[in-house]
Design an enzyme around this catalytic site. Structure first.
Site, PDB file in Angstrom:
ATOM      1  N   LEU A  85       0.611  -1.423   0.400  1.00 29.76           N
ATOM      2  CA  LEU A  85      -0.359  -0.334   0.330  1.00 29.76           C
ATOM      3  C   LEU A  85       0.698   1.349  -0.340  1.00 29.76           C
ATOM      4  O   LEU A  85       1.889   1.421   1.120  1.00 29.76           O
ATOM      5  CB  LEU A  85      -1.150   0.198   1.489  1.00 29.76           C
ATOM      6  CG  LEU A  85      -2.007  -0.891   1.114  1.00 29.76           C
ATOM      7  CD1 LEU A  85      -2.519  -0.875   2.385  1.00 29.76           C
ATOM      8  CD2 LEU A  85      -3.056  -1.631   0.204  1.00 29.76           C
ATOM      9  N   GLY A 114       3.914   0.756   5.030  1.00 25.69           N
ATOM     10  CA  GLY A 114       5.602   1.127   5.452  1.00 25.69           C
ATOM     11  C   GLY A 114       5.660   1.104   6.479  1.00 25.69           C
ATOM     12  O   GLY A 114       4.975   2.118   7.147  1.00 25.69           O
ATOM     13  N   ASP A 154       8.269  10.021   8.645  1.00 30.19           N
ATOM     14  CA  ASP A 154       9.637  10.382   7.641  1.00 30.19           C
ATOM     15  C   ASP A 154       9.203  11.845   7.017  1.00 30.19           C
ATOM     16  O   ASP A 154      10.183  12.668   6.273  1.00 30.19           O
ATOM     17  CB  ASP A 154      10.112   9.817   6.890  1.00 30.19           C
ATOM     18  CG  ASP A 154       9.371   9.464   5.197  1.00 30.19           C
ATOM     19  OD1 ASP A 154       7.879   9.491   5.195  1.00 30.19           O
ATOM     20  OD2 ASP A 154       9.517   9.396   3.827  1.00 30.19           O
ATOM     21  N   LEU A 165      -4.372   4.053  -1.607  1.00 29.75           N
ATOM     22  CA  LEU A 165      -5.821   3.903  -1.717  1.00 29.75           C
ATOM     23  C   LEU A 165      -7.639   4.574  -1.920  1.00 29.75           C
ATOM     24  O   LEU A 165      -6.264   5.463  -2.650  1.00 29.75           O
ATOM     25  CB  LEU A 165      -6.418   4.088   0.261  1.00 29.75           C
ATOM     26  CG  LEU A 165      -5.868   3.069   1.444  1.00 29.75           C
ATOM     27  CD1 LEU A 165      -5.398   4.133   2.996  1.00 29.75           C
ATOM     28  CD2 LEU A 165      -6.511   1.905   1.425  1.00 29.75           C
TER      29      LEU A 165
HETATM   30  C1  LIG Z   1       3.673   7.935   6.927  1.00 31.90           C
HETATM   31  S1  LIG Z   1       3.124   6.389   5.171  1.00 31.90           S
HETATM   32  C2  LIG Z   1       5.122   7.074   4.644  1.00 31.90           C
HETATM   33  C3  LIG Z   1       5.524   7.399   3.203  1.00 31.90           C
HETATM   34  C4  LIG Z   1       6.483   7.173   3.095  1.00 31.90           C
HETATM   35  N1  LIG Z   1       7.309   8.676   1.966  1.00 31.90           N
HETATM   36  C5  LIG Z   1       6.331   6.382   1.518  1.00 31.90           C
HETATM   37  O1  LIG Z   1       6.920   6.938   0.513  1.00 31.90           O
HETATM   38  O2  LIG Z   1       5.441   5.650   1.488  1.00 31.90           O
HETATM   39  C6  LIG Z   1       3.490   5.027   5.818  1.00 31.90           C
HETATM   40  C7  LIG Z   1       2.841   4.232   5.296  1.00 31.90           C
HETATM   41  O3  LIG Z   1       1.571   4.836   5.115  1.00 31.90           O
HETATM   42  C8  LIG Z   1       0.626   4.253   3.858  1.00 31.90           C
HETATM   43  N2  LIG Z   1      -0.247   5.096   3.494  1.00 31.90           N
HETATM   44  C9  LIG Z   1       0.002   6.268   3.257  1.00 31.90           C
HETATM   45  N3  LIG Z   1      -0.389   7.122   2.453  1.00 31.90           N
HETATM   46  C10 LIG Z   1      -1.564   5.678   1.908  1.00 31.90           C
HETATM   47  C11 LIG Z   1      -1.920   5.952   0.660  1.00 31.90           C
HETATM   48  N4  LIG Z   1      -3.522   7.477   0.615  1.00 31.90           N
HETATM   49  N5  LIG Z   1      -2.878   5.050   0.204  1.00 31.90           N
HETATM   50  C12 LIG Z   1      -1.576   3.560   0.358  1.00 31.90           C
HETATM   51  N6  LIG Z   1      -0.565   3.389   1.174  1.00 31.90           N
HETATM   52  C13 LIG Z   1      -0.947   4.267   1.720  1.00 31.90           C
HETATM   53  C14 LIG Z   1       1.990   3.410   3.397  1.00 31.90           C
HETATM   54  O4  LIG Z   1       2.570   2.276   2.816  1.00 31.90           O
HETATM   55  C15 LIG Z   1       3.399   4.489   3.809  1.00 31.90           C
HETATM   56  O5  LIG Z   1       4.500   3.586   3.777  1.00 31.90           O
END
Ligand SMILES: C[S@@+](CC[C@H](N)C(=O)[O-])C[C@H]1O[C@@H](n2cnc3c(N)ncnc32)[C@H](O)[C@@H]1O
Length: 317
Positions: free
Chosen positions: A198, A218, A222, A244
């Site tokens: 995701l 993930g 960051d 999503l």
């Molecule tokens: C804070 S985010 C990390 C962002 C990071 N720079 C990246 O490249 O994934 C934490 C995690 O939430 C998930 N995530 C956050 N927003 C999302 C979205 N709109 N659709 C799918 N997964 C999402 C992803 O797996 C992501 O790695």
């Protein structure tokens, strides 16, 4: 004054002023013919003879009323008993309802969907962000334990700063139930074709959730310093990826990058509601400024910027 005028003398009682019998101070009765009889105390004769005192009359009246109201009192006692019985019964019923609710809560149907938090980015984070990630993971764990359809929860590549922080601040993690905490990378544990990363950078948009798949989040806080890192990893590994379907339903103030716990909770909410829009709005915090598409967001003026927002450990991304 003439001597023939009638005179009133206290020694000469007139007719009507002298009762037929006059009790003297000793309780003896003198009859008019001069005979003395002893009056027996409490005898019927005396009762008839003595006029009833006010107190006696009151007492008698009360006694009469008491007798007359006997049936009424019996009836009232009966009603009271019935009322108490009904109250007891309804208390029992409501207790049973409570038990039913408890039972309902326990009627959990676990999902077969695997949801992985990939902790392989540990060395890309400063301790402050590791602590935030730790809190987000705690939240995921708690929400999954409460869920109607809990997922098969995995933490993979567990170690480094995160593990140290958990050991220091939350020793109880070793006893966590219904979770697989592994040091291995997710690709060592799960078939490639089952994996879907995701990531908000994926061009693919998630439709239905496939409960046979293993979805990866993930484990990273960051503040977008490593933009696209998870998407690149998924492409490198040759596994599926998807974002999503936020864009279909929600207009956001900030970018569509969510915190780990929000993504996790949205998946849980979707499994329960089977409706993305409902899932998003039940999870996303207001300050993210999420509004349904086609509606204006008056609140957006008060929405915090992403930087300010980042101070909240559970909203940080
Ligand atoms: C804070 S985010 C990390 C962002 C990071 N720079 C990246 O490249 O994934 C934490 C995690 O939430 C998930 N995530 C956050 N927003 C999302 C979205 N709109 N659709 C799918 N997964 C999402 C992803 O797996 C992501 O790695």
């Amino acid at each position: 004054m003439s001597s023939e005028m009638p005179t009133e003398s206290p020694e000469v009682p007139t007719e009507n002023t002298v009762p037929a019998e006059v009790p003297d101070v000793e309780g003896k009765v003198k009859s008019n013919d001069g005979q003395v009889e002893r009056q027996e105390a409490g005898s019927g004769k005396a009762q008839c003879l003595e006029p009833m005192s006010k107190r006696q009359r009151k007492k008698l009246l009360k006694q009469k009323q008491w007798e007359e109201q006997k049936d009424l009192r019996r009836q009232k006692r009966k009603e009271k008993r019935q009322k108490r019985k009904l109250e007891r019964q309804s208390k029992l019923d409501s207790n049973n309802e409570g038990n039913d609710r408890k039972r309902m809560r326990k009627e959990v149907v676990p999902s077969t969907l695997r949801l992985i938090v990939d902790c392989s980015f540990d060395d890309l984070m400063v301790l402050k962000d590791v602590k935030k990630l730790h809190k987000q993971i705690q939240r995921c764990y708690a929400e999954n334990r409460k869920a109607f359809h809990p997922v098969q929860f995995y933490l993979t590549s567990h170690g480094g700063q995160l593990k140290n922080n958990m050991n220091e601040n939350d020793k109880g993690w070793v006893n966590w139930k219904d979770i697989q905490i592994k040091t291995e990378h997710y690709s060592e544990l799960i078939k490639k074709e089952d994996l879907v990363y995701l990531t908000s950078d994926s061009p693919d948009v998630l439709g239905e959730l496939d409960e046979k798949k293993a979805y990866v989040i993930g484990g990273l806080v960051d503040h977008n310093h490593h933009k696209g890192i998870t998407y690149k990893k998924a492409v490198e590994l040759g596994i599926g990826h998807a974002q999503l379907p936020l864009g279909n339903f929600v207009k956001m103030n900030s970018r569509k990058v969510l915190a780990v716990n929000h993504v996790f909770e949205i998946i849980l909410a979707y499994l329960e509601k089977r409706d993305w829009k409902e899932a998003f709005f039940s999870v996303l915090p207001q300050r993210k400024g999420a509004v349904p598409l086609g509606e204006t967001n008056d609140a957006s003026r008060h929405v915090l910027s992403e930087k300010e927002d980042g101070d909240n450990d559970l909203d940080s991304n």
